[in-house]
Design a protein around this motif. Structure first.
Motif, PDB file in Angstrom:
ATOM      1  N   GLN A  58       9.902   9.913  -1.502  1.00  0.00           N
ATOM      2  CA  GLN A  58       9.322   9.967  -0.169  1.00  0.00           C
ATOM      3  C   GLN A  58       9.928  11.105   0.639  1.00  0.00           C
ATOM      4  OE1 GLN A  58       6.851   8.478   1.283  1.00  0.00           O
ATOM      5  NE2 GLN A  58       7.218   9.445   3.270  1.00  0.00           N
ATOM      6  N   ASN A  73       1.474   8.761  -6.630  1.00  0.00           N
ATOM      7  CA  ASN A  73       1.694  10.189  -6.388  1.00  0.00           C
ATOM      8  C   ASN A  73       2.864  10.739  -7.192  1.00  0.00           C
ATOM      9  OD1 ASN A  73      -0.441  10.253  -4.610  1.00  0.00           O
ATOM     10  ND2 ASN A  73       0.833  10.042  -2.780  1.00  0.00           N
ATOM     11  N   THR A 111       2.585   1.515  -3.450  1.00  0.00           N
ATOM     12  CA  THR A 111       1.630   1.891  -4.496  1.00  0.00           C
ATOM     13  C   THR A 111       1.248   3.359  -4.389  1.00  0.00           C
ATOM     14  OG1 THR A 111       0.755  -0.364  -4.507  1.00  0.00           O
ATOM     15  CG2 THR A 111      -0.603   1.346  -5.514  1.00  0.00           C
ATOM     16  N   GLU A 112       1.054   3.823  -3.160  1.00  0.00           N
ATOM     17  CA  GLU A 112       0.719   5.245  -2.975  1.00  0.00           C
ATOM     18  C   GLU A 112       1.847   6.139  -3.454  1.00  0.00           C
ATOM     19  OE1 GLU A 112      -0.443   8.328   0.660  1.00  0.00           O
ATOM     20  OE2 GLU A 112      -0.407   6.160   1.005  1.00  0.00           O
ATOM     21  N   ALA A 138       0.836  -1.211   0.000  1.00  0.00           N
ATOM     22  CA  ALA A 138       0.000   0.000   0.000  1.00  0.00           C
ATOM     23  C   ALA A 138       0.866   1.254   0.000  1.00  0.00           C
ATOM     24  CB  ALA A 138      -0.937  -0.024   1.201  1.00  0.00           C
TER      25      ALA A 138
END
Length: 663
Positions: free
Chosen positions: A629, A544, A539-540, A536
């Protein structure tokens, strides 16, 4: 809502001002996906048990030589009687061979009486030759004397035995038809010797059928799909020196050389890789043309040893080589056109590869780490081949080694290797690329320790998903082929469209899952989350930052893929050259076709290259994900990006594409 990643994995302050003092990668983790960890342990126990069974019980001779009527493998010295050097399977009763070829007959050639000989019998011009059964019972001859007498002890038979022999009931049988050694079986030539047949008739022998069916019956058996597959497996066993050199040592050497050249000549490597790929694929294609007989006079022959040059015997192997040659021609044309199309984008790949080169230079243990999964994979691949040779003499079939096991094992090894590399590279990134005392002296082994203690369950889950999808696709493809053979495929346009679209969808799903898994392994290595949670997060991040990741990474992945193909094509090319030696073209080590040994070397070369090139791939993916990130947590400005990364991406426009998110 997930918290800042920098605070999770590093000791540096995050955007909310908190500071964690747990080191570059926190050690206060816990085991995740425990049920799948249990499955992982059970899988490896089963693999070890099967491997031991294969090494202890396997007999590769079963794949090369036929069985006699007692169930003995021809050439097996420990059988009863001992059949050492008696490697050729010979059908004694020509009428049984004829009967097995009739469409209306229920008699199978596998049930015909066969024995093992040293050479194929040939009828005499002035007398009737005999081939008699193994000497036992009232026949007081040793096996050595039987061989010295050319398998003939008819003169020692009692009148009753002679009468049964004239009825083709043994123990002796006439040599009426000439035969030739075709893949270690004596192939009858359906032209009976007139002199031998006349002698047989004068002795009062039963009628022997003369028909092309005798030739076709054995030819059909020798060229059956199962027989061809066994010969291909036997070729792999005979060519084991080629597999070790071209499938193991050579790709290992070339992969390490490629990584070292990426480290020191990163600007030139994309150009070298593309040029070398085009040269290699042309050379490999030309070798297929040579062995298929379309160029020169070096086509493969199914006949072993000396034979009449006017004798023409064809096997499935030559047709398979020609099909592969046509396929390689198509692939070669597409590959050359594609490489021409990406020339303008190679400069972009250079900037991406610099990232990996810097990381490899700092964490040098990454270069030799893939040797560990490489060794494990080699052991289980050898055991898989041994299991294929465990045959039942009663049903005359081989024990199947479940392909999904080897597929799952390969998937798990790749996943473990990727996770270890990602953990090592993450340690480098989140230490700002410095030689920090917080980074272990050997980050690779520290990452392996974390994987073994906490991440095996998550790795097992991801590998099971990939293996399940791939196995489902293979099974559906097998069903589709069987339906095509049985002429039960849908004829309507809607049916055909549904069939093709389902195959395409399965491939897309497989590719998507593999892509998500690879990024999930990165997040598992960094955060220690479960597989689903890590997927998750990954994938996020990808959704983005899809434009950032895609534009920078795609061309780099293409160059790396071409690099893997260069290594594997080099393995295939050297395999062709080694198999051209006299050792593999005659006598005991003659291979039926170079197709499978070359393809296995090609596949092993690609697997080895994948293990080593994963260092570069995972380095790029880990740093780019970490960079995105980092930028997301700090309002578009990466705080943890090491100077080495900033030096590599010193182009301001490139930096702007990486740090700007979607509006």
């Amino acid at each position: 809502m997930r918290g800042p990643l920098g605070a999770v994995i590093g000791r540096y302050p995050s955007s909310d001002g908190n500071t964690q003092m747990g080191g570059i990668i926190r050690h206060n983790r816990k085991c995740r996906d425990i049920p799948f960890f249990v499955i992982f342990i059970a899988f490896w126990v089963a693999m070890i048990v099967n491997s031991s069974f294969g090494f202890n019980k396997g007999n590769p001779l079963r794949l090369t030589y036929g069985l006699d009527y007692k169930g003995n493998v021809c050439g097996e010295k420990h059988s009863n009687p001992g059949l050492r050097q008696l490697e050729l399977r010979y059908w004694l009763n020509p009428n049984q061979v004829y009967q097995s070829g009739l469409k209306s007959s229920q008699f199978k050639l596998a049930n015909a009486r066969t024995i093992c000989l040293m050479d194929c019998p040939y009828p005499s011009e002035d007398q009737l030759n005999w081939v008699c059964d193994y000497p036992d019972g009232d026949i007081h001859l040793s096996m050595e004397d039987w061989i010295d007498r050319s398998y003939d002890y008819f003169e020692f038979l009692t009148p009753e035995m002679r009468n049964t022999s004239l009825q083709l009931q043994g123990p002796c049988y006439p040599v009426i038809f000439p035969s030739v050694n075709v893949y270690w079986s004596c192939q009858f030539i359906a032209h009976a010797s007139n002199m031998s047949l006349r002698h047989w008739q004068q002795m009062g022998g039963v009628t022997i059928k003369e028909d092309i069916i005798i030739d076709k019956s054995i030819h059909r058996s020798i060229n059956s799909r199962s027989s061809v597959l066994k010969r291909y497996m036997a070729d792999i066993g005979k060519a084991w020196p080629v597999l070790i050199v071209c499938g193991g040592i050579l790709p290992l050497f070339l992969s390490v050389i490629w990584l070292l050249m990426i480290r020191h000549f990163v600007a030139a490597m994309p150009w070298i890789t593309v040029a070398l790929f085009n040269v290699l694929i042309v050379l490999v294609t030309m070798f297929y043309y040579l062995k298929a007989g379309w160029i020169g006079n070096d086509a493969i022959s199914p006949v072993i040893g000396e034979h009449d040059p006017y004798l023409r015997v064809f096997g499935r192997e030559i047709h398979h080589l020609r099909a592969v040659a046509v396929l390689m021609t198509f692939i070669m044309v597409v590959a050359i056109l594609t490489s021409i199309a990406i020339i303008r984008r190679i400069l972009m790949a250079t900037s991406v590869l610099k990232v990996a080169a810097k990381v490899i230079g700092e964490v040098q243990a990454l270069i030799i780490f893939p040797i560990i999964p490489y060794t494990i994979l080699a052991i289980f691949t050898c055991s898989g081949f041994q299991l294929l040779s465990i045959c039942s003499v009663l049903v005359r079939s081989c024990h199947p080694f479940p392909p999904i096991w080897l597929l799952l094992g390969y998937t798990i090894l790749i996943a473990c290797s990727s996770t270890v590399i990602a953990g090592s590279v993450a340690s480098y990134y989140w230490a700002r690329g410095e030689t920090s005392p917080e980074i272990p002296f050997l980050p690779v082994f520290s990452s392996m320790k974390r994987l073994m203690r906490y991440g095996l369950g998550s790795i097992a889950l991801g590998s099971l998903i990939v293996s399940f999808v791939e196995s489902t696709r293979f099974m559906l493809e097998s069903i589709r082929r069987k339906m095509k053979v049985a002429n039960t495929t849908p004829d309507s346009c809607i049916g055909k469209a549904a069939s093709h679209s389902s195959r395409c969808c399965l491939r897309c799903i497989e590719w998507t899952i593999k892509s998500v898994n690879r990024n999930a392994y990165i997040m598992i290595a960094i955060t220690g989350k479960s597989f689903c949670k890590a997927s998750a997060i990954a994938t996020e991040l990808i959704l983005n930052n899809i434009l950032r990741i895609g534009r920078v990474n795609v061309i780099g992945d293409v160059i790396l893929f071409l690099g893997k193909l260069c290594v594997s094509l080099s393995s295939a090319l050297f395999a062709f050259l080694m198999l051209d030696a006299h050792k593999f073209r005659s006598a005991h080590n003659k291979i039926s076709s170079p197709l499978f040994p070359v393809l296995v070397c090609w596949g092993l070369g690609y697997v080895v290259a994948t293990l080593f090139f994963a260092v570069v791939e995972m380095s790029i993916d880990t740093i780019i994900l970490s960079f995105c990130q980092d930028s997301e947590e700090h309002q578009g400005t990466a705080q943890y990006a090491p100077p080495l990364l900033i030096e590599t991406l010193n182009d301001q426009s490139e930096m702007q594409r990486l740090t700007q998110g979607p509006q």
